[in-house]
Design an enzyme around this catalytic site. Structure first.
Site, PDB file in Angstrom:
ATOM      1  N   ARG A  17       0.866  -1.186   0.000  1.00 39.72           N
ATOM      2  CA  ARG A  17       0.000   0.000   0.000  1.00 39.72           C
ATOM      3  C   ARG A  17       0.898   1.231   0.000  1.00 39.72           C
ATOM      4  O   ARG A  17       1.614   1.492   0.973  1.00 39.72           O
ATOM      5  CB  ARG A  17      -0.912   0.021   1.232  1.00 39.72           C
ATOM      6  CG  ARG A  17      -1.920   1.199   1.215  1.00 39.72           C
ATOM      7  CD  ARG A  17      -2.992   0.981   0.166  1.00 39.72           C
ATOM      8  NE  ARG A  17      -3.785   2.175  -0.099  1.00 39.72           N
ATOM      9  CZ  ARG A  17      -4.925   2.472   0.517  1.00 39.72           C
ATOM     10  NH1 ARG A  17      -5.381   1.678   1.479  1.00 39.72           N
ATOM     11  NH2 ARG A  17      -5.608   3.551   0.178  1.00 39.72           N
ATOM     12  N   GLY A  18       0.853   1.995  -1.067  1.00 40.07           N
ATOM     13  CA  GLY A  18       1.802   3.081  -1.275  1.00 40.07           C
ATOM     14  C   GLY A  18       1.871   4.094  -0.155  1.00 40.07           C
ATOM     15  O   GLY A  18       2.950   4.476   0.293  1.00 40.07           O
ATOM     16  N   GLU A  19       0.717   4.525   0.342  1.00 39.17           N
ATOM     17  CA  GLU A  19       0.713   5.582   1.350  1.00 39.17           C
ATOM     18  C   GLU A  19       1.330   5.129   2.668  1.00 39.17           C
ATOM     19  O   GLU A  19       1.753   5.946   3.479  1.00 39.17           O
ATOM     20  CB  GLU A  19      -0.708   6.071   1.594  1.00 39.17           C
ATOM     21  CG  GLU A  19      -1.624   5.036   2.224  1.00 39.17           C
ATOM     22  CD  GLU A  19      -3.075   5.476   2.254  1.00 39.17           C
ATOM     23  OE1 GLU A  19      -3.657   5.463   3.345  1.00 39.17           O
ATOM     24  OE2 GLU A  19      -3.615   5.830   1.187  1.00 39.17           O
ATOM     25  N   ASP A  20       1.396   3.817   2.897  1.00 30.60           N
ATOM     26  CA  ASP A  20       1.953   3.290   4.148  1.00 30.60           C
ATOM     27  C   ASP A  20       3.466   3.122   4.096  1.00 30.60           C
ATOM     28  O   ASP A  20       4.165   3.456   5.054  1.00 30.60           O
ATOM     29  CB  ASP A  20       1.326   1.939   4.493  1.00 30.60           C
ATOM     30  CG  ASP A  20      -0.107   2.061   4.955  1.00 30.60           C
ATOM     31  OD1 ASP A  20      -0.563   3.204   5.164  1.00 30.60           O
ATOM     32  OD2 ASP A  20      -0.781   1.021   5.099  1.00 30.60           O
ATOM     33  N   THR A  21       3.972   2.570   2.988  1.00 31.87           N
ATOM     34  CA  THR A  21       5.380   2.129   3.002  1.00 31.87           C
ATOM     35  C   THR A  21       6.192   2.523   1.782  1.00 31.87           C
ATOM     36  O   THR A  21       7.377   2.201   1.716  1.00 31.87           O
ATOM     37  CB  THR A  21       5.452   0.595   3.134  1.00 31.87           C
ATOM     38  OG1 THR A  21       4.896  -0.013   1.952  1.00 31.87           O
ATOM     39  CG2 THR A  21       4.718   0.097   4.368  1.00 31.87           C
ATOM     40  N   ARG A  22       5.580   3.234   0.820  1.00 32.91           N
ATOM     41  CA  ARG A  22       6.321   3.508  -0.424  1.00 32.91           C
ATOM     42  C   ARG A  22       7.638   4.226  -0.150  1.00 32.91           C
ATOM     43  O   ARG A  22       8.682   3.889  -0.721  1.00 32.91           O
ATOM     44  CB  ARG A  22       5.471   4.363  -1.374  1.00 32.91           C
ATOM     45  CG  ARG A  22       6.203   4.681  -2.686  1.00 32.91           C
ATOM     46  CD  ARG A  22       5.406   5.673  -3.529  1.00 32.91           C
ATOM     47  NE  ARG A  22       4.104   5.170  -3.898  1.00 32.91           N
ATOM     48  CZ  ARG A  22       3.888   4.345  -4.917  1.00 32.91           C
ATOM     49  NH1 ARG A  22       4.894   3.910  -5.651  1.00 32.91           N
ATOM     50  NH2 ARG A  22       2.660   3.931  -5.193  1.00 32.91           N
ATOM     51  N   GLY A  49      -8.449   5.284  -8.057  1.00 34.25           N
ATOM     52  CA  GLY A  49      -9.608   4.427  -8.240  1.00 34.25           C
ATOM     53  C   GLY A  49      -9.364   3.038  -7.689  1.00 34.25           C
ATOM     54  O   GLY A  49      -8.322   2.728  -7.138  1.00 34.25           O
ATOM     55  N   GLU A  52      -4.623  -7.528  -6.126  1.00 30.23           N
ATOM     56  CA  GLU A  52      -3.273  -8.080  -6.270  1.00 30.23           C
ATOM     57  C   GLU A  52      -3.111  -9.342  -5.445  1.00 30.23           C
ATOM     58  O   GLU A  52      -2.586 -10.355  -5.915  1.00 30.23           O
ATOM     59  CB  GLU A  52      -2.230  -7.043  -5.829  1.00 30.23           C
ATOM     60  CG  GLU A  52      -1.983  -5.911  -6.792  1.00 30.23           C
ATOM     61  CD  GLU A  52      -0.872  -4.983  -6.318  1.00 30.23           C
ATOM     62  OE1 GLU A  52      -0.562  -4.030  -7.055  1.00 30.23           O
ATOM     63  OE2 GLU A  52      -0.319  -5.207  -5.215  1.00 30.23           O
TER      64      GLU A  52
END
Length: 468
Positions: free
Chosen positions: A94-99, A126, A160
């Site tokens: 999840r990008g906002e958590d760990t990117r 989306g 995914e």
């Protein structure tokens, strides 16, 4: 925050990630029955590269390995021996958590060691996942699922995951979940934040409940795969001279970040930082008693036991000056090393008028962190009110607009003063620092904000040289 501080945070966070990466590698190798390769000549600083080199070897050997050694019992032996993989590793996250933290470091380390890794670096908009991305999972030999706080809230991430589990079942795909600050039992029971996430999905997809059912089944399957809980790290961390709350939030933000048995030791001049972070228990370092102070001073002043007898009386003067403060004992002792008795006497006399700059500069760090009102309270105490009743002084300084109650609390938290039997107390060297701060503002007596010596006060009044 300055770049140097941010760099410090990055290095220490990366060290934590190194440990996690190494553990992930060992888990994968263990389940595949492949020996763990190590390089004893590599320094600890290069631990991450040794760990990822193991993954590289794994990827090179994986096609030569019988599929019966799959990481998951769900893996099928169907036709994967002839499959040509486009990627070695697919990272689901999840990008906002760990990117910009864990995932970025992991991706960079894998790529630098020759592992062909796919990480979707686009901002996802989306809920509809692209067929191309699903096909990428199918073309990858291995998946690492970084399951973070908000992973299950994303339909994209759950799509995914469902595809990864499908590939595990039918293609011999390998999967390793990493529970990043998430309790694995919440995934197993779909409780906690996952229950909240699926309540949301059931509202949004009430006309497509088969999608939600598929996601739940994928999570159930994921819970049967042995993974790595990134919270379970038994570590010893020492954070020295912390002076900003953000330092602790970045490096040791919560008790639950680390495994049972971990110890986090924090030294700071500001007690309130420990209170804000709910550090427990706390210990206030006491000044050294006379015997301890003498040992520390002699260690730096003589460095051996010969020739000390002639200096005992002067040692007593030095101890009286330093008042058990370790920093001052060390600095003064070192400055007197290999000096004659006359030079000792001269140095100790000089300190009565001119405090040691090295000691003063360290002590001044806490003073410089005060606001104007707190600095004024500190200077007034050092000049006029040391040893006086706190309530009496408070009434006077409140009338001057100095906000005494909060100011005195902050001075106490920063160890610039202590309160004993409601009396204001201050270490002699801190008091000297206050005197020196005012003295350095101006060489002209009448321009100084405060005067303490009777002769100085008399001179200014009788010569009418007071400057407003």
């Amino acid at each position: 925050m300055d770049r140097g501080l941010l760099s410090l945070f990055s290095r220490k966070k990366l060290f934590f990630f190194e440990l996690v990466f190494d553990k992930i590698t060992k888990i994968v190798l263990f389940h595949l029955g492949i020996p763990i390769f190590t390089n004893k000549s590599v320094s600890k600083r290069k631990l991450i590269f040794v760990a990822i080199r193991n993954v590289s070897r794994l990827c090179g050997m994986i096609n030569q390995k019988a599929l019966s050694s799959s990481i998951s019992p769900m893996a099928s032996s169907s036709s994967s021996s002839t499959h040509q993989w486009k990627y070695d590793v697919f990272i689901s996250f999840r990008g906002e958590d760990t990117r910009k933290s864990f995932t970025d470091h992991l991706y960079t380390a894998l790529c630098q060691n020759g592992i062909n890794t796919f990480m979707d670096d686009r901002l996802r908009r989306g809920e509809q996942i692209s067929p191309l991305l699903l096909n990428t999972i199918k073309e990858s030999r291995f998946s690492i699922i970084i399951f973070s706080d908000n992973y299950a809230f994303s339909g994209w991430c759950l799509d995914e995951l469902a595809k990864i589990i499908e590939c595990v079942k039918v293609m011999g795909h390998k999967a390793l979940p990493v529970f990043y600050n998430v309790d694995p039992s919440h995934v197993r029971h779909q409780s906690g934040s996952l229950a909240e996430a699926f309540a949301k999905h059931e509202r949004v997809y009430r006309d497509k409940m088969e999608k939600v059912v598929k996601w739940r089944e994928a999570l159930t399957e994921l819970a049967t795969i042995s993974g790595w809980d990134s919270r379970n790290r038994k570590v010893l961390i020492i954070l020295d001279d912390v002076d900003q709350r953000q330092q602790m939030e970045e490096l040791a933000g919560d008790h639950h970040w680390f495994g049972l048995g971990s110890r986090i030791i924090i030294t700071t001049r500001d007690r309130h930082l420990l209170t804000c972070q709910e550090v427990d228990p706390t210990y206030e370092a006491k000044k050294l008693d006379n015997d301890e102070a003498l040992k520390l001073f002699c260690l730096h002043a003589f460095r051996h036991k010969h020739g000390m007898e002639d200096f005992w009386q002067l040692c007593g003067h030095a101890l009286n000056y330093t008042k058990g403060l370790p920093l001052a004992l060390k600095v003064l002792g070192s400055s007197l090393y290999a000096k004659s008795k006359n030079e000792w006497k001269s140095e100790l006399e000089k300190l009565k008028q001119f405090p040691d700059k090295e000691v003063q500069n360290v002590l001044k760090t806490s003073f410089e962190g005060l606001d104007d009102s707190e600095q004024n309270i500190f200077l007034d105490i050092s000049f006029f009110y040391k040893g006086h009743d706190k309530d009496f002084v408070g009434e006077i300084l409140d009338s001057c607009g100095f906000f005494f109650s909060i100011g005195i609390r902050n001075l106490e938290d920063k160890s610039l003063i202590t309160i004993s039997e409601n009396k204001l107390c201050m270490h002699d060297l801190l008091q000297e620092m206050g005197w020196e701060i005012v003295r350095q503002k101006s060489e002209i007596l009448g321009k100084r904000s405060r005067l303490r010596a009777h002769e100085d006060i008399n001179h200014v009044l009788t010569t009418n040289t007071f400057w407003d």
